[in-house]
Structures are given as C-alpha cells and as structure tokens.
Design a protein around this motif. Structure first.
Motif, PDB file in Angstrom:
ATOM      1  N   ARG A 147       6.360   2.383  -3.141  1.00  0.00           N
ATOM      2  CA  ARG A 147       5.727   3.434  -2.354  1.00  0.00           C
ATOM      3  C   ARG A 147       5.044   4.429  -3.297  1.00  0.00           C
ATOM      4  NH1 ARG A 147       9.235   6.071   2.294  1.00  0.00           N
ATOM      5  NH2 ARG A 147       8.858   3.959   3.107  1.00  0.00           N
ATOM      6  N   GLY A 148       3.769   4.697  -3.045  1.00  0.00           N
ATOM      7  CA  GLY A 148       3.012   5.615  -3.888  1.00  0.00           C
ATOM      8  C   GLY A 148       2.471   4.988  -5.159  1.00  0.00           C
ATOM      9  N   LYS A 149       2.782   3.721  -5.411  1.00  0.00           N
ATOM     10  CA  LYS A 149       2.320   3.051  -6.634  1.00  0.00           C
ATOM     11  C   LYS A 149       1.261   1.989  -6.353  1.00  0.00           C
ATOM     12  CE  LYS A 149       6.549   3.711  -9.363  1.00  0.00           C
ATOM     13  NZ  LYS A 149       7.433   4.363  -8.380  1.00  0.00           N
ATOM     14  N   VAL A 150       1.026   1.670  -5.064  1.00  0.00           N
ATOM     15  CA  VAL A 150       0.004   0.691  -4.689  1.00  0.00           C
ATOM     16  C   VAL A 150      -0.804   1.257  -3.521  1.00  0.00           C
ATOM     17  CG1 VAL A 150       1.331  -1.306  -5.482  1.00  0.00           C
ATOM     18  CG2 VAL A 150       1.585  -0.506  -3.125  1.00  0.00           C
ATOM     19  N   PRO A 151      -2.017   0.749  -3.281  1.00  0.00           N
ATOM     20  CA  PRO A 151      -2.827   1.253  -2.160  1.00  0.00           C
ATOM     21  C   PRO A 151      -2.158   0.972  -0.818  1.00  0.00           C
ATOM     22  CG  PRO A 151      -4.138  -0.076  -3.672  1.00  0.00           C
ATOM     23  CD  PRO A 151      -2.722  -0.284  -4.054  1.00  0.00           C
ATOM     24  N   GLY A 152      -2.591   1.711   0.193  1.00  0.00           N
ATOM     25  CA  GLY A 152      -2.023   1.542   1.527  1.00  0.00           C
ATOM     26  C   GLY A 152      -2.248   0.160   2.106  1.00  0.00           C
ATOM     27  N   GLU A 201       1.329   2.430 -11.713  1.00  0.00           N
ATOM     28  CA  GLU A 201       0.495   2.257 -10.533  1.00  0.00           C
ATOM     29  C   GLU A 201      -0.383   1.009 -10.654  1.00  0.00           C
ATOM     30  OE1 GLU A 201      -1.754   5.779  -9.845  1.00  0.00           O
ATOM     31  OE2 GLU A 201       0.007   7.004  -9.378  1.00  0.00           O
ATOM     32  N   HIS A 202      -0.731   0.444  -9.480  1.00  0.00           N
ATOM     33  CA  HIS A 202      -1.632  -0.705  -9.399  1.00  0.00           C
ATOM     34  C   HIS A 202      -2.639  -0.473  -8.280  1.00  0.00           C
ATOM     35  CE1 HIS A 202       0.958  -3.037 -12.064  1.00  0.00           C
ATOM     36  NE2 HIS A 202       1.993  -2.707 -11.320  1.00  0.00           N
ATOM     37  N   ILE A 203      -3.768  -1.182  -8.337  1.00  0.00           N
ATOM     38  CA  ILE A 203      -4.771  -1.086  -7.263  1.00  0.00           C
ATOM     39  C   ILE A 203      -4.912  -2.444  -6.567  1.00  0.00           C
ATOM     40  CG2 ILE A 203      -6.047   0.790  -8.369  1.00  0.00           C
ATOM     41  CD1 ILE A 203      -8.141  -1.393  -9.193  1.00  0.00           C
ATOM     42  N   CYS A 204      -3.833  -3.191  -6.512  1.00  0.00           N
ATOM     43  CA  CYS A 204      -3.885  -4.581  -6.059  1.00  0.00           C
ATOM     44  C   CYS A 204      -3.918  -4.715  -4.538  1.00  0.00           C
ATOM     45  CB  CYS A 204      -2.683  -5.332  -6.613  1.00  0.00           C
ATOM     46  SG  CYS A 204      -1.113  -4.515  -6.326  1.00  0.00           S
ATOM     47  N   ASP A 205      -4.351  -5.900  -4.104  1.00  0.00           N
ATOM     48  CA  ASP A 205      -4.326  -6.267  -2.690  1.00  0.00           C
ATOM     49  C   ASP A 205      -2.995  -6.905  -2.305  1.00  0.00           C
ATOM     50  OD1 ASP A 205      -7.292  -5.818  -2.016  1.00  0.00           O
ATOM     51  OD2 ASP A 205      -7.383  -7.104  -3.790  1.00  0.00           O
ATOM     52  N   LEU A 206      -2.340  -7.502  -3.281  1.00  0.00           N
ATOM     53  CA  LEU A 206      -1.077  -8.200  -3.047  1.00  0.00           C
ATOM     54  C   LEU A 206      -0.186  -7.955  -4.248  1.00  0.00           C
ATOM     55  CD1 LEU A 206       0.354 -10.263  -1.130  1.00  0.00           C
ATOM     56  CD2 LEU A 206      -0.634 -12.084  -2.537  1.00  0.00           C
ATOM     57  N   LEU A 207       1.078  -7.585  -3.998  1.00  0.00           N
ATOM     58  CA  LEU A 207       2.036  -7.372  -5.077  1.00  0.00           C
ATOM     59  C   LEU A 207       3.277  -8.209  -4.818  1.00  0.00           C
ATOM     60  CD1 LEU A 207       2.946  -4.380  -7.159  1.00  0.00           C
ATOM     61  CD2 LEU A 207       4.820  -5.484  -5.929  1.00  0.00           C
ATOM     62  N   LEU A 208       3.734  -8.897  -5.842  1.00  0.00           N
ATOM     63  CA  LEU A 208       4.931  -9.728  -5.751  1.00  0.00           C
ATOM     64  C   LEU A 208       5.976  -9.229  -6.733  1.00  0.00           C
ATOM     65  CD1 LEU A 208       6.628 -12.235  -5.043  1.00  0.00           C
ATOM     66  CD2 LEU A 208       5.249 -13.519  -6.685  1.00  0.00           C
ATOM     67  N   ASP A 209       7.133  -8.863  -6.224  1.00  0.00           N
ATOM     68  CA  ASP A 209       8.296  -8.532  -7.046  1.00  0.00           C
ATOM     69  C   ASP A 209       9.454  -9.348  -6.497  1.00  0.00           C
ATOM     70  OD1 ASP A 209      10.596  -7.466  -8.226  1.00  0.00           O
ATOM     71  OD2 ASP A 209       9.770  -5.442  -8.339  1.00  0.00           O
TER      72      ASP A 209
END
Length: 371
Positions: A162-167, A142-150
């Motif tokens: 889904r379910g691993k980062v904030p909405g 899980e992460h609490i980030c504002d932006l995630l890059l994969d």
C-alpha cells in the motif's frame, strides 16, 4: 500469450545468489510454451547464469561486468535502494544500458526481478515497454508497475505494498503465486503419499546455488559430528559454487553421499528426501509442495521474515542466522530430530503452497495484456 515479446531484467551473482534468475526462468519457460518469446538482460557478475538461460532456449543479452565502486545517487535522487550495491553499476547507468538494448524492440511485458531497482529506474525505461511486472520480496521501495508479484508468506501481506505501487497495479501476494517448475507439482501426490509413513533415512543438503560462505561444508561437518546414521545424503550446489574441490574432498569421507551440481532433478531429490537442511529463500515453496520437512538457516536479512513465519506455522524448524551456527549446532539439531515431529511439519508445509502459481500468473498476464 502467442506472439508476445517478454523482456526480463534480472541478475545472478555470488552475492545475489541464483534464486531470482531461476524463478524468472521458470516463468519464461511457461511463457515460451504458451507462444511468447523471452529475452533476458543480465549483468555479467561473477556467478551469472547467462549460459544456463541460453541452454533453456531463451535469448540472453549481457550487460558489462560490475563496476568496482558504483557512484552514489544523484543530487536529485540521493536515496538508493538498500541493495543498490548488488546492481554492479549506478541506477542511471544500468537504466541507460538496458534502454539501449530495448530501444527498437517490441516489449509487451518488461519483467523486473531485482532488489536494486525501483520506480526511478522503471520510469527511465517507460518508453521501452507496454506493461511492467515487478517480482519483489522486500516491499522496501516504490514501483510504477502494472502487476506486482510477491510470493512470500510474511505478516501483513495484504497491505504490504500500500502506497508503494500505483492504484491500478494488480498485486499478487502469497505462496499461491510462487513461480515453481511443473515437475514439483507433478510429484506432489506421490511425495505426500510416501510421507504418510515418515522416516529419517535420507537427508538432502542445499544451502543455495552460490553459497559463497560454504555453509554446505559446515553442515557436512555437523553431520559427521552427529551420531545420526543416514542411509543416503544428497548434497546440491549450483554451478557458481566456489568451494567445489574442498567439498569433493569432504564428501570422500561420506561413502553414502552423492554430489549434484546444478541438477535438473531437484524435485526428485526433494521427493525422495525424508529431511532437508536448506537456506531460506525460494526453495521454501518447493519443499512445501512436496511436504518436505526441513531445518532452515537464514543466510541474509531478506530471508528472516519468511523463515520466521514458516517456523511459527510449524512448516519448518528455523535454526537462526548461518553466521551464528557451528558444526556442533548442526550436529545437535540433527541428533534431536525425531520421526514423531515429522507428521505435523509435513502437514503444515503441504498446506502453504500447492504448486499452481505459474498457471495463475500466466492467466493474469494474459488477461492484463487485453486491458
């Protein structure tokens, strides 16, 4: 991005490899060109790239070298990321050391690219940054980030986090966001034009920047065993490659080969090559931009999903795990490779990634800071 202060937490080591730092450096170079200031926080693992970061004009702050046996998770948080050992310290210690560096500094964006760090570490640093970006490949924590890059291509990318980062988190998924140096996209038209008449005369070998198990030497043994003549062979290793003297002795038997150490000319070498033998990882997208056909070896389980998908799409031929391959295996694959197989591989690879990922990410970073 003028005036923005960006901090990166990322490591390179003989175990981790160099890919995480290299892609962060690509982003940092673009951020600097857009007016931002970048600093890197990296642990002094064997094989670190702090010197290279400084050479590229960015601040680089060293964390102490790795602890031999980092303590396990706390009683409250007993479960650690699968790659926790890559950190070289326990998560709370690393968070404390990083927090000490960042306290008193302005960090508009903290960018984290590390398989050993998760939401708990990010929470511990929350007071030190305004916004958080995470670069990930695994989707295993899980992460609490504002932006995630994969930037990867695997099954189920749309729902992978889904379910691993904030909405509120903006997820950038897929090779269209790959962080690749501008020289690759600059050479794309010429490289693709040259490949309209494919050939098998020039070979490129690159088994990762650190290559701790010397897979490079094994590939070269395979080349020597095969009956396929090459007009030229380019062999690329990183500055942390540990078997350099052995490699130089091996290459003495290859008068048509050139050794490149931590080369700045990777894009030119790829554009000139007719076929590459490489490890998996971020080099995948560099090859795609230039339409370079390749035989690919899996060095770690984290590379398997991408290598499998690329093989299924016809963009490369994935040979399997490095530990299961012998020089005779490499020789056989090289001998069986035919010019007639190249056009499909070139076409499929070139459609995966266009090289404009950094520009897309910069625009999103700039837009997100305004929200």
């Amino acid at each position: 991005m003028t005036g923005q202060e960006i901090s990166f937490r990322v490591d390179a080591s003989l175990q981790i490899g160099t890919g995480h730092v290299m892609r962060c450096l690509t982003l940092a170079d673009a951020l600097k060109a857009a007016g931002a200031s970048c600093r890197f926080i990296c642990r002094e693992h064997p094989g670190h790239l702090l010197g290279l970061i400084r050479q590229r004009g960015h601040a680089a702050i060293a964390l102490p070298g790795p602890v031999a046996n980092p303590s396990p998770g706390s009683r409250e948080h007993p479960f650690q990321p699968a790659h926790a050992v890559w950190l070289g310290a326990d998560g709370s210690t690393d968070a404390g050391q990083t927090r000490t560096i960042l306290q008193g500094l302005v960090t508009d964006w903290l960018i984290v690219d590390h398989y050993a760090l998760d939401a708990r570490w990010e929470s511990a640093l929350k007071a030190t940054y305004r916004k958080l970006m995470v670069i990930d490949d695994l989707a295993d924590r899980e992460h609490i980030c504002d932006l995630l890059l994969d930037q990867n291509l695997v099954d189920g990318m749309a729902n992978r986090y889904r379910g691993k980062v904030p909405g509120h988190c903006v997820c950038l998924v897929g090779p269209q966001y790959a962080l690749l140096r501008p020289e690759f996209s600059a050479l794309r038209p010429a490289s693709l034009a040259r490949r309209k008449t494919p050939s098998l005369n020039r070979l490129l070998i690159f088994m990762g920047g650190s290559d701790p198990d010397n897979e490079t030497g094994k590939v070269l043994d395979g080349v020597r065993l095969s009956r396929k003549p090459w007009e030229h062979i380019d062999v690329v290793v990183g500055e942390s490659y540990s078997a350099l003297q052995t490699l130089k002795e091996t290459l003495a038997n290859f008068p048509s080969a050139t050794l490149h150490i931590q080369t700045p000319d990777m894009a030119k070498l790829m554009a000139a090559a007719d076929l590459a033998v490489t490890a998996g990882g971020s080099v995948t997208w560099e090859k795609c931009i230039l339409g370079l056909p390749s035989l690919v070896v899996i060095l770690g389980e984290n590379q398997r999903p991408i290598a499998t998908m690329m093989h299924q799409q016809g963009a490369q031929r994935t040979l399997g795990m490095a530990s299961e391959l012998t020089p005779a295996c490499y020789a056989g694959y090289l001998e069986r490779m035919a010019v007639g197989e190249l056009p499909t591989m070139i076409d499929c690879a070139s459609k995966v990634c266009d090289g404009a990922g950094v520009e897309r990410v910069l625009k999103i970073l700039d837009n997100e800071k305004r929200i």
